[in-house]
Write a protein that holds these residues in place. Sequence first.
Motif, PDB file in Angstrom:
ATOM      1  N   GLN A   1      52.670  24.171   9.361  1.00  0.00           N
ATOM      2  CA  GLN A   1      53.086  25.508   9.781  1.00  0.00           C
ATOM      3  C   GLN A   1      52.204  26.577   9.144  1.00  0.00           C
ATOM      4  N   GLU A   2      51.855  26.374   7.886  1.00  0.00           N
ATOM      5  CA  GLU A   2      50.987  27.339   7.205  1.00  0.00           C
ATOM      6  C   GLU A   2      49.602  27.370   7.853  1.00  0.00           C
ATOM      7  N   TYR A   3      49.056  26.187   8.187  1.00  0.00           N
ATOM      8  CA  TYR A   3      47.756  26.144   8.870  1.00  0.00           C
ATOM      9  C   TYR A   3      47.838  26.848  10.224  1.00  0.00           C
ATOM     10  N   GLN A   4      48.909  26.607  10.959  1.00  0.00           N
ATOM     11  CA  GLN A   4      49.085  27.252  12.259  1.00  0.00           C
ATOM     12  C   GLN A   4      49.199  28.783  12.103  1.00  0.00           C
TER      13      GLN A   4
END
Length: 138
Positions: free
Chosen positions: A131-134
Amino acid sequence: MNDDELRQALATLETMKVQLDAMAQQARFFQLSLEETMRAHDTLDAFAKAKEGDEVLVPAGASSFVIATVTSKRKAVVGIGNKVSIDMDLDEAAKYMADSANEVKNAIQKLNENMRQMDSQARSLSMSIQQEYQRRQQ
């Protein structure tokens, strides 16, 4: 999540994967130990129930067996750990192996529960990282 937290999360996830692999290897070892203990129990139990002169199959390993004739001696030499073996009556030896098998089963259950918990934590952490990468790609 800042860069340091992300790096820490990735390191933690990698550590969890290594620990899960080690736990899976330990579970395989426990399973082999359980199978060996159950074979010993079954053999000792067969000898304990047999009468003098009866023939009993004795496991020799690698799915091989030896036919043995039961004698009047009702003893077995049983390994109790740390390369120590003692003489026991056959009934006592069979019970000892059954108890040992139960201990191994309990260890397997605890290990499997720990693995499930760690796997759940790893999946949750992995989703947070994804989620953080997205979020950063947007």
